[in-house]
Design a protein around this motif. Structure first.
Motif, PDB file in Angstrom:
ATOM      1  N   LYS A 144      -4.064   5.887  -7.161  1.00  0.00           N
ATOM      2  CA  LYS A 144      -5.121   6.906  -7.072  1.00  0.00           C
ATOM      3  C   LYS A 144      -5.675   7.050  -5.657  1.00  0.00           C
ATOM      4  N   HIS A 145      -5.278   6.185  -4.737  1.00  0.00           N
ATOM      5  CA  HIS A 145      -5.797   6.210  -3.373  1.00  0.00           C
ATOM      6  C   HIS A 145      -4.658   6.436  -2.376  1.00  0.00           C
ATOM      7  N   MET A 192      -5.807  -0.376  -0.054  1.00  0.00           N
ATOM      8  CA  MET A 192      -7.122  -0.774  -0.568  1.00  0.00           C
ATOM      9  C   MET A 192      -7.345  -2.267  -0.373  1.00  0.00           C
TER      10      MET A 192
END
Length: 151
Positions: A52-53, A57
């Motif tokens: 989703k990124h 992260m």
């Protein structure tokens, strides 16, 4: 001065129990499906969170998106990295931190499993709820998570 509305404790707890019962029932149904042969649901959750990124992260940011303790997530990251599904790199801004990202194999597996899981979710929710009810559920759940329920 306006008095705050009195909260119906029984109703709130019945609503909470309904949410948790629905979650449990759906997770049981999803866990029994065929798409989990190469990866567990918890492992998929980590891959999905990373997918989703656009950027790598930090471990603490991944942890806020999954239902795992920090030690359990660390062990899972080790296993996923050994399987070449995620990559670890030092955070250039903080030498103590590690950045996580999907490898091409991890992205491919996440997308493959994700397509099957998305169809399963649509099948289960579509069988029980109308499109308007799904929109209402999304909005209500968003309010509970502080997201406001916007798409």
């Amino acid at each position: 001065m306006d008095q705050p509305a009195r909260i119906d404790v029984r109703l709130a707890n019945e609503a909470w129990e309904s949410v948790m019962s629905a979650h449990s029932a759906l997770m049981h149904t999803f866990a029994a499906e065929h798409m989990w042969s190469e990866i567990s649901m918890r492992e998929y959750d980590v891959l999905y969170t990373l997918a989703k990124h656009d950027a790598p992260m930090r471990m603490c940011d991944v942890q806020s998106g999954v239902l795992l303790s920090q030690p359990a997530l660390s062990r899972m990251v080790d296993r996923l990295a050994t399987r070449d599904l995620i990559a670890r790199e030092a955070d250039p801004n903080d030498g103590r931190a590690v950045l996580l990202s999907l490898t091409p194999a991890g992205r491919s597996l996440q997308q493959q499993v994700g397509r099957a899981h998305a169809k399963s979710v649509a099948r289960q929710l579509g069988a029980a709820l109308t499109p308007q009810e799904m929109q209402d559920l999304r909005s209500l759940a968003g309010k509970l998570t502080g997201g406001g329920g916007a798409p």
